[in-house]
Design an enzyme around this catalytic site. Structure first.
Site, PDB file in Angstrom:
ATOM      1  N   LYS A  37       0.892  -1.102  -0.047  1.00 60.13           N
ATOM      2  CA  LYS A  37      -0.097   0.075  -0.069  1.00 60.13           C
ATOM      3  C   LYS A  37       0.810   1.225   0.048  1.00 60.13           C
ATOM      4  CE  LYS A  37      -2.956  -2.463   3.102  1.00 60.13           C
ATOM      5  NZ  LYS A  37      -3.406  -2.518   4.662  1.00 60.13           N
ATOM      6  N   GLU A  93       7.667   2.442  -6.004  1.00 63.64           N
ATOM      7  CA  GLU A  93       7.657   1.829  -4.862  1.00 63.64           C
ATOM      8  C   GLU A  93       7.879   3.019  -3.880  1.00 63.64           C
ATOM      9  OE1 GLU A  93       7.087  -0.046  -2.591  1.00 63.64           O
ATOM     10  OE2 GLU A  93       8.387  -1.857  -2.662  1.00 63.64           O
ATOM     11  N   ASP A  94       7.515   2.830  -2.718  1.00 56.28           N
ATOM     12  CA  ASP A  94       7.456   3.960  -1.565  1.00 56.28           C
ATOM     13  C   ASP A  94       9.190   4.074  -1.159  1.00 56.28           C
ATOM     14  OD1 ASP A  94       7.622   1.286  -0.342  1.00 56.28           O
ATOM     15  OD2 ASP A  94       6.205   2.038   1.172  1.00 56.28           O
ATOM     16  N   ASP A  97      15.205  -0.516   0.412  1.00 64.56           N
ATOM     17  CA  ASP A  97      15.703  -0.612   1.613  1.00 64.56           C
ATOM     18  C   ASP A  97      17.096  -1.772   1.323  1.00 64.56           C
ATOM     19  OD1 ASP A  97      16.123  -0.440   4.289  1.00 64.56           O
ATOM     20  OD2 ASP A  97      15.078  -2.193   4.870  1.00 64.56           O
ATOM     21  N   LYS A 125      17.328   3.850   0.601  1.00 62.30           N
ATOM     22  CA  LYS A 125      18.239   3.742   1.791  1.00 62.30           C
ATOM     23  C   LYS A 125      19.521   3.141   1.474  1.00 62.30           C
ATOM     24  CE  LYS A 125      15.146   3.433   5.808  1.00 62.30           C
ATOM     25  NZ  LYS A 125      14.490   2.042   6.760  1.00 62.30           N
ATOM     26  N   PHE A 146      13.949   4.528  10.224  1.00 59.18           N
ATOM     27  CA  PHE A 146      12.771   4.018  10.053  1.00 59.18           C
ATOM     28  C   PHE A 146      11.815   5.112   9.677  1.00 59.18           C
ATOM     29  CE2 PHE A 146       8.542   2.285  10.772  1.00 59.18           C
ATOM     30  CZ  PHE A 146       8.753   1.154   9.926  1.00 59.18           C
ATOM     31  N   VAL A 147      11.234   5.383   8.764  1.00 55.57           N
ATOM     32  CA  VAL A 147      10.480   6.375   8.332  1.00 55.57           C
ATOM     33  C   VAL A 147       8.986   6.052   8.022  1.00 55.57           C
ATOM     34  CG1 VAL A 147      12.378   7.804   7.334  1.00 55.57           C
ATOM     35  CG2 VAL A 147      10.832   6.258   5.987  1.00 55.57           C
ATOM     36  N   ASP A 153       4.074   3.297   6.557  1.00 51.51           N
ATOM     37  CA  ASP A 153       3.252   3.120   7.756  1.00 51.51           C
ATOM     38  C   ASP A 153       4.255   2.701   8.790  1.00 51.51           C
ATOM     39  OD1 ASP A 153       3.728   0.643   6.694  1.00 51.51           O
ATOM     40  OD2 ASP A 153       2.499  -0.429   8.241  1.00 51.51           O
ATOM     41  N   ARG A 159       0.191   6.799   7.456  1.00 43.80           N
ATOM     42  CA  ARG A 159       0.284   6.905   6.197  1.00 43.80           C
ATOM     43  C   ARG A 159      -0.378   8.010   5.693  1.00 43.80           C
ATOM     44  NH1 ARG A 159       1.363   1.490   3.892  1.00 43.80           N
ATOM     45  NH2 ARG A 159       0.389  -0.162   5.048  1.00 43.80           N
TER      46      ARG A 159
HETATM   47  P1  5GP Z   1      13.225  -4.231   0.804  1.00 40.07           P
HETATM   48  O1  5GP Z   1      12.772  -5.441   0.303  1.00 40.07           O
HETATM   49  O2  5GP Z   1      13.977  -3.196  -0.102  1.00 40.07           O
HETATM   50  O3  5GP Z   1      14.023  -4.485   1.938  1.00 40.07           O
HETATM   51  O4  5GP Z   1      11.936  -3.382   1.374  1.00 40.07           O
HETATM   52  C1  5GP Z   1      11.239  -2.618   0.913  1.00 40.07           C
HETATM   53  C2  5GP Z   1      10.040  -2.487   1.817  1.00 40.07           C
HETATM   54  O5  5GP Z   1      10.350  -2.390   3.170  1.00 40.07           O
HETATM   55  C3  5GP Z   1       9.320  -0.962   1.465  1.00 40.07           C
HETATM   56  O6  5GP Z   1       8.352  -1.410   0.584  1.00 40.07           O
HETATM   57  C4  5GP Z   1       8.571  -0.815   2.739  1.00 40.07           C
HETATM   58  O7  5GP Z   1       7.291  -1.694   2.978  1.00 40.07           O
HETATM   59  C5  5GP Z   1       9.441  -1.456   4.036  1.00 40.07           C
HETATM   60  N1  5GP Z   1      10.473  -0.601   4.326  1.00 40.07           N
HETATM   61  C6  5GP Z   1      11.596  -0.615   4.537  1.00 40.07           C
HETATM   62  N2  5GP Z   1      12.064   0.641   5.072  1.00 40.07           N
HETATM   63  C7  5GP Z   1      11.060   1.109   5.647  1.00 40.07           C
HETATM   64  C8  5GP Z   1      11.006   2.362   6.446  1.00 40.07           C
HETATM   65  O8  5GP Z   1      11.878   3.124   6.808  1.00 40.07           O
HETATM   66  N3  5GP Z   1       9.573   2.615   6.819  1.00 40.07           N
HETATM   67  C9  5GP Z   1       8.398   1.980   6.577  1.00 40.07           C
HETATM   68  N4  5GP Z   1       7.404   2.193   6.894  1.00 40.07           N
HETATM   69  N5  5GP Z   1       8.792   0.840   5.765  1.00 40.07           N
HETATM   70  C10 5GP Z   1       9.889   0.253   5.259  1.00 40.07           C
END
Ligand code: 5GP
Length: 173
Positions: A37, A93-94, A97, A125, A146-147, A153, A159
Site C-alpha cells: 500500500k 515503490e515507496d 531498503d 536507503k 525507520f520512516v 506506515d 500513511r
Molecule cells: P526491501 O525489500 O527493499 O528491504 O524493502 C522494501 C519494503 O520494506 C518497503 O516497500 C517498505 O514496505 C518496507 N520498509 C523499508 N524501510 C522502511 C521504512 O523506513 N519505513 C517503512 N514504513 N517501511 C519500510
C-alpha cells in the site's frame, strides 16, 4: 516524531521526477505499476504531474516472514489486472531498503516481456542494500532510519501524513 522531508520538498521533487519521466518517454504511453500500500500516495501525486498518456495498475506483495524475506522470497497477494507485454512499465515503490522486494518484482515483471521496465522510488536507503537494484528515478536518499508518512506506515498508521518523518522510539527493523 521528527520531520525528515517536508511537504513542499516532496511536491517539488515529484514535479522534477515527473518532468524527467515525461521527457524520457516523449509522448509514449506509460503503465505505472504501484506496489500496495506504501506507494499509493506517491503514485497518486506522481501520475497527476505526468504529461505522457498513462495507465495505472497495482500489485500487493508480502514477505513470508523475516527469515525468508532476507532470502528475497516475497508472495504476490494481488497481481496486475492486465498483461504488460510490449508496454512501457514503470514500477513505483515507496522505499528501497535491502532491495530484495524490488529485485523480486523486477524479475517477475521482466519475465512478462514489457517493452521497457523502469523503477521509480520516492526514498532510497542505500546503506541497507543487500542486492544491487537499478533504480532509474529516485526522490530522495535517506539515512538508515525507520520512516513513516506520505504512504509509509508503522503498524498501518501514519500513511496519511503529508511529509516523511522519522519514528523515534519504536519501529526498528
Ligand atoms: P526491501 O525489500 O527493499 O528491504 O524493502 C522494501 C519494503 O520494506 C518497503 O516497500 C517498505 O514496505 C518496507 N520498509 C523499508 N524501510 C522502511 C521504512 O523506513 N519505513 C517503512 N514504513 N517501511 C519500510
Amino acid at each position: 516524531m521528527r520531520t525528515l522531508i517536508e511537504e513542499g520538498r516532496i511536491k517539488e521533487r515529484i514535479k522534477q521526477l515527473a518532468a524527467q519521466i515525461s521527457s524520457d518517454f516523449d509522448g509514449h504511453e506509460v503503465l505505472l505499476v504501484g506496489v500496495l500500500k506504501g506507494a499509493v500516495v506517491f503514485m497518486a501525486d506522481l501520475v497527476r504531474e505526468l504529461k505522457c498518456p498513462c495507465t495505472i495498475d497495482f500489485m500487493a506483495v508480502s514477505s513470508y516472514g523475516m527469515s525468508t524475506h532476507s532470502s528475497g522470497v516475497v508472495r504476490i497477494i494481488k497481481d496486475l489486472d492486465h498483461s504488460i507485454e510490449g508496454k512501457h512499465v514503470i514500477l513505483v515503490e515507496d522505499i528501497v531498503d535491502t532491495g530484495l522486494t524490488l529485485d523480486y518484482l523486477c524479475g517477475v515483471l521482466r519475465s512478462r516481456k514489457p517493452a521497457t521496465l523502469k523503477v521509480c522510488v520516492l526514498l532510497d536507503k542505500p546503506s541497507r542494500r543487500k542486492i544491487p537494484v537499478k533504480v532509474d528515478y529516485t526522490g530522495f536518499q535517506i539515512p538508515d532510519e525507520f520512516v513513516i508518512g506520505y504512504g509509509l506506515d508503522y503498524q498501518e498508521l501514519y500513511r496519511q501524513l503529508p511529509y516523511v518523518a522519522v519514528l523515534e522510539n519504536g519501529g526498528s527493523h
